[in-house]
Design a protein around this motif. Sequence first.
Motif, PDB file in Angstrom:
ATOM      1  N   VAL A   1       0.877  -1.175   0.000  1.00 40.46           N
ATOM      2  CA  VAL A   1       0.000   0.000   0.000  1.00 40.46           C
ATOM      3  C   VAL A   1       0.912   1.222   0.000  1.00 40.46           C
ATOM      4  CG1 VAL A   1      -1.810   1.263   1.201  1.00 40.46           C
ATOM      5  CG2 VAL A   1      -1.774  -1.234   1.284  1.00 40.46           C
ATOM      6  N   GLU A   2       0.837   2.016  -1.042  1.00 35.82           N
ATOM      7  CA  GLU A   2       1.712   3.168  -1.191  1.00 35.82           C
ATOM      8  C   GLU A   2       0.889   4.447  -1.121  1.00 35.82           C
ATOM      9  OE1 GLU A   2       3.544   2.541  -4.930  1.00 35.82           O
ATOM     10  OE2 GLU A   2       4.925   1.004  -4.205  1.00 35.82           O
ATOM     11  N   PHE A   3       1.472   5.469  -0.516  1.00 37.49           N
ATOM     12  CA  PHE A   3       0.803   6.770  -0.445  1.00 37.49           C
ATOM     13  C   PHE A   3       1.854   7.830  -0.162  1.00 37.49           C
ATOM     14  CE2 PHE A   3       0.660   4.577   3.566  1.00 37.49           C
ATOM     15  CZ  PHE A   3       1.029   5.524   4.513  1.00 37.49           C
ATOM     16  N   ASP A   4       1.477   9.084  -0.375  1.00 34.84           N
ATOM     17  CA  ASP A   4       2.354  10.218  -0.156  1.00 34.84           C
ATOM     18  C   ASP A   4       1.829  11.062   0.991  1.00 34.84           C
ATOM     19  OD1 ASP A   4       3.962   9.470  -2.246  1.00 34.84           O
ATOM     20  OD2 ASP A   4       2.861  10.649  -3.717  1.00 34.84           O
ATOM     21  N   ALA A   5       2.728  11.818   1.595  1.00 30.75           N
ATOM     22  CA  ALA A   5       2.344  12.776   2.637  1.00 30.75           C
ATOM     23  C   ALA A   5       2.417  14.179   2.057  1.00 30.75           C
ATOM     24  CB  ALA A   5       3.280  12.657   3.851  1.00 30.75           C
ATOM     25  N   ILE A   6       1.444  15.006   2.379  1.00 32.00           N
ATOM     26  CA  ILE A   6       1.406  16.374   1.878  1.00 32.00           C
ATOM     27  C   ILE A   6       0.918  17.289   2.987  1.00 32.00           C
ATOM     28  CG2 ILE A   6      -0.919  16.078   0.928  1.00 32.00           C
ATOM     29  CD1 ILE A   6      -0.131  18.040  -1.283  1.00 32.00           C
ATOM     30  N   ASP A   7       1.591  18.426   3.124  1.00 32.42           N
ATOM     31  CA  ASP A   7       1.249  19.440   4.128  1.00 32.42           C
ATOM     32  C   ASP A   7       1.296  18.888   5.544  1.00 32.42           C
ATOM     33  OD1 ASP A   7       0.809  21.252   2.087  1.00 32.42           O
ATOM     34  OD2 ASP A   7      -1.323  20.792   1.951  1.00 32.42           O
ATOM     35  N   ARG A   8       2.096  17.840   5.734  1.00 31.04           N
ATOM     36  CA  ARG A   8       2.209  17.264   7.065  1.00 31.04           C
ATOM     37  C   ARG A   8       3.472  16.416   7.130  1.00 31.04           C
ATOM     38  NH1 ARG A   8      -2.006  13.157  10.146  1.00 31.04           N
ATOM     39  NH2 ARG A   8      -1.166  13.450  12.240  1.00 31.04           N
ATOM     40  N   PRO A   9       4.211  16.437   8.254  1.00 28.82           N
ATOM     41  CA  PRO A   9       5.395  15.582   8.372  1.00 28.82           C
ATOM     42  C   PRO A   9       5.038  14.111   8.213  1.00 28.82           C
ATOM     43  CG  PRO A   9       5.388  17.247  10.100  1.00 28.82           C
ATOM     44  CD  PRO A   9       4.052  17.328   9.413  1.00 28.82           C
ATOM     45  N   GLN A  10       5.839  13.398   7.450  1.00 26.80           N
ATOM     46  CA  GLN A  10       5.520  12.005   7.183  1.00 26.80           C
ATOM     47  C   GLN A  10       5.615  11.147   8.444  1.00 26.80           C
ATOM     48  OE1 GLN A  10       8.353  10.722   4.302  1.00 26.80           O
ATOM     49  NE2 GLN A  10      10.084  10.791   5.686  1.00 26.80           N
ATOM     50  N   GLY A  11       6.485  11.527   9.387  1.00 27.42           N
ATOM     51  CA  GLY A  11       6.568  10.761  10.625  1.00 27.42           C
ATOM     52  C   GLY A  11       5.279  10.819  11.425  1.00 27.42           C
TER      53      GLY A  11
ATOM     54  N   SER B   1      18.116  23.831  22.338  1.00 27.71           N
ATOM     55  CA  SER B   1      16.785  24.207  22.816  1.00 27.71           C
ATOM     56  C   SER B   1      16.220  25.344  21.971  1.00 27.71           C
ATOM     57  CB  SER B   1      16.848  24.620  24.286  1.00 27.71           C
ATOM     58  OG  SER B   1      17.613  25.816  24.443  1.00 27.71           O
ATOM     59  N   GLY B   2      17.075  26.272  21.546  1.00 26.24           N
ATOM     60  CA  GLY B   2      16.627  27.315  20.626  1.00 26.24           C
ATOM     61  C   GLY B   2      16.189  26.751  19.293  1.00 26.24           C
ATOM     62  N   VAL B   3      16.865  25.706  18.835  1.00 22.16           N
ATOM     63  CA  VAL B   3      16.467  25.030  17.593  1.00 22.16           C
ATOM     64  C   VAL B   3      15.072  24.425  17.747  1.00 22.16           C
ATOM     65  CG1 VAL B   3      16.979  23.079  16.090  1.00 22.16           C
ATOM     66  CG2 VAL B   3      18.824  24.578  16.861  1.00 22.16           C
ATOM     67  N   ALA B   4      14.842  23.746  18.867  1.00 24.77           N
ATOM     68  CA  ALA B   4      13.530  23.114  19.090  1.00 24.77           C
ATOM     69  C   ALA B   4      12.420  24.157  19.136  1.00 24.77           C
ATOM     70  CB  ALA B   4      13.569  22.308  20.395  1.00 24.77           C
ATOM     71  N   VAL B   5      12.670  25.285  19.804  1.00 22.48           N
ATOM     72  CA  VAL B   5      11.645  26.330  19.890  1.00 22.48           C
ATOM     73  C   VAL B   5      11.372  26.919  18.513  1.00 22.48           C
ATOM     74  CG1 VAL B   5      11.139  28.617  20.824  1.00 22.48           C
ATOM     75  CG2 VAL B   5      12.152  26.863  22.288  1.00 22.48           C
ATOM     76  N   ALA B   6      12.425  27.164  17.732  1.00 21.58           N
ATOM     77  CA  ALA B   6      12.243  27.749  16.399  1.00 21.58           C
ATOM     78  C   ALA B   6      11.468  26.803  15.486  1.00 21.58           C
ATOM     79  CB  ALA B   6      13.604  28.079  15.790  1.00 21.58           C
ATOM     80  N   LEU B   7      11.785  25.517  15.528  1.00 20.61           N
ATOM     81  CA  LEU B   7      11.060  24.560  14.697  1.00 20.61           C
ATOM     82  C   LEU B   7       9.603  24.446  15.136  1.00 20.61           C
ATOM     83  CD1 LEU B   7      13.720  21.685  14.351  1.00 20.61           C
ATOM     84  CD2 LEU B   7      13.099  23.405  12.651  1.00 20.61           C
ATOM     85  N   PHE B   8       9.363  24.527  16.447  1.00 23.15           N
ATOM     86  CA  PHE B   8       7.993  24.428  16.948  1.00 23.15           C
ATOM     87  C   PHE B   8       7.165  25.648  16.536  1.00 23.15           C
ATOM     88  CE2 PHE B   8       4.929  25.472  20.318  1.00 23.15           C
ATOM     89  CZ  PHE B   8       4.108  24.350  20.239  1.00 23.15           C
ATOM     90  N   LEU B   9       7.736  26.819  16.666  1.00 23.61           N
ATOM     91  CA  LEU B   9       7.000  28.041  16.350  1.00 23.61           C
ATOM     92  C   LEU B   9       6.696  28.146  14.860  1.00 23.61           C
ATOM     93  CD1 LEU B   9       8.781  30.653  18.644  1.00 23.61           C
ATOM     94  CD2 LEU B   9       6.591  29.511  19.027  1.00 23.61           C
ATOM     95  N   THR B  10       7.574  27.636  14.022  1.00 25.88           N
ATOM     96  CA  THR B  10       7.356  27.710  12.568  1.00 25.88           C
ATOM     97  C   THR B  10       6.680  26.457  12.011  1.00 25.88           C
ATOM     98  OG1 THR B  10       9.607  26.852  12.196  1.00 25.88           O
ATOM     99  CG2 THR B  10       9.323  29.251  12.245  1.00 25.88           C
ATOM    100  N   ASN B  11       6.364  25.509  12.903  1.00 26.43           N
ATOM    101  CA  ASN B  11       5.700  24.262  12.480  1.00 26.43           C
ATOM    102  C   ASN B  11       6.504  23.564  11.378  1.00 26.43           C
ATOM    103  OD1 ASN B  11       3.704  22.295  12.569  1.00 26.43           O
ATOM    104  ND2 ASN B  11       2.449  23.299  11.009  1.00 26.43           N
ATOM    105  N   THR B  12       7.813  23.446  11.617  1.00 28.52           N
ATOM    106  CA  THR B  12       8.730  22.843  10.652  1.00 28.52           C
ATOM    107  C   THR B  12       9.194  21.490  11.171  1.00 28.52           C
ATOM    108  OG1 THR B  12       9.511  25.037   9.989  1.00 28.52           O
ATOM    109  CG2 THR B  12      10.876  23.159   9.362  1.00 28.52           C
ATOM    110  N   PRO B  13       9.106  20.426  10.378  1.00 25.37           N
ATOM    111  CA  PRO B  13       9.565  19.109  10.841  1.00 25.37           C
ATOM    112  C   PRO B  13      11.086  19.042  10.915  1.00 25.37           C
ATOM    113  CG  PRO B  13       8.885  19.001   8.547  1.00 25.37           C
ATOM    114  CD  PRO B  13       8.518  20.366   9.022  1.00 25.37           C
ATOM    115  N   LEU B  14      11.563  18.169  11.787  1.00 26.33           N
ATOM    116  CA  LEU B  14      13.005  17.953  11.936  1.00 26.33           C
ATOM    117  C   LEU B  14      13.464  17.034  10.808  1.00 26.33           C
ATOM    118  CD1 LEU B  14      15.517  18.471  13.652  1.00 26.33           C
ATOM    119  CD2 LEU B  14      14.928  16.453  15.003  1.00 26.33           C
TER     120      LEU B  14
END
Length: 402
Positions: A185-195, A270-283
């Motif tokens: 079963v194959e599918f793609d992720a869009i507008d959301r982190p694949q994890g 910790s600054g990296v984690a806060v920046a990624l959280f505020l911008t809703n950016t996946p790691l």
Amino acid sequence: MSTDQYGAAITAQAREWPEITKIFASSDNYLNRILRGGSANLTIDVYGYDLTRTTVIAEQLATIARETPGSRDVRISQDIGRPELAMKIDRFRATALGLTMDSIALSLSTLFQGGVATQYREEDDQYDVLLRLDEPRRQSLEDIRRSEITTPTGARIRLDSIAAIEERMGPVTIRRKNQERVVTVEFDAIDRPQGDLLADIRARVAQEVLLPDGVTLGYSGMIEEQEKAERTMVMMIALGILLVYMVMAGQFESFRHPFIILFSLPFAFSGVAVALFLTNTPLSMIAYIGCILLIGVVVNNAIVLIDYINILRERGQRLGEAIVNSGRQRLRPVLITTLTTILGMLPMALSHGEGSETWRPLGIVVVGGLSVSTLVTLVIVPVVYDLMETRRERRRLEEKRA
């Protein structure tokens, strides 16, 4: 809009056409799929010998994937199938008549496909003489059942006396992975982190899908490759920190001062984690690369400060005085280094053009980590240095008194 969003819009319209039964879109950006955690091919492998049972499980998984927010282009590798004739031979009865599987197959092939009985020669030309049943006698399933096979004793028996023949749908292809039959079963992720998407699907699968005996599941695709790459990047970050510590230990001729310098790294992360959280950016992989880049810049700022403190103490200044003067004298170099790096990364962190989603995490990581680590370098690192050196001097005085 990104290429994945354009693809989703096009496929949504194309699915409304009755002529199209299967369609999916791919950005064909392999670098983007490896480095970014937002849009990559995901695969759930259903292992089992019975393709009917594995296909049923795959359809349940496909339904769950379609209902999970963030998924698109859900598809099953196993096609609907094509009509085929299945013949089940009674081996005991065939053996009793002296027939083997090869002899039965050869007889049927000769009757319906034809076999070369002899050759006809005319001057220098040679022609094969093909022997098979007449056209009206090989038209239907009943013709196959009524076909006669000659036994080794010369007797002629009907095929339906030793075999059951039925028409059914069979797979177009049978895929195997790790030497097992598999339906994917194959599918793609869009507008959301694949994890996050795969975590939600796994939770629903564990609750709603009951696997029969002999059927197992496996998760693969780009998420598997990304997990391997993440483990490698974590090891590289740890190795980088170790190598930086060893170089500084040799430079300062001390194991204590490099530890004080590295004390700013946890706050930078910790600054990296806060920046990624505020911008809703996946790691993603690019974010990990930004962390490696951040180690060098953060350590460099702390080295500038600690090294100048040591120079002032060698010139005869007291501990507190050396720390204050070093902070005053090295404030400008530290701020210049930080601001030039942050301003250089801001366009990357704030960009929204085509392809920017691939490299934006690098800018966000560097900007967020440097913003926090600069404060730590100018405030907490001197405090930790003062505490450790004061304790060291106090211990030295106690040893002299003893």
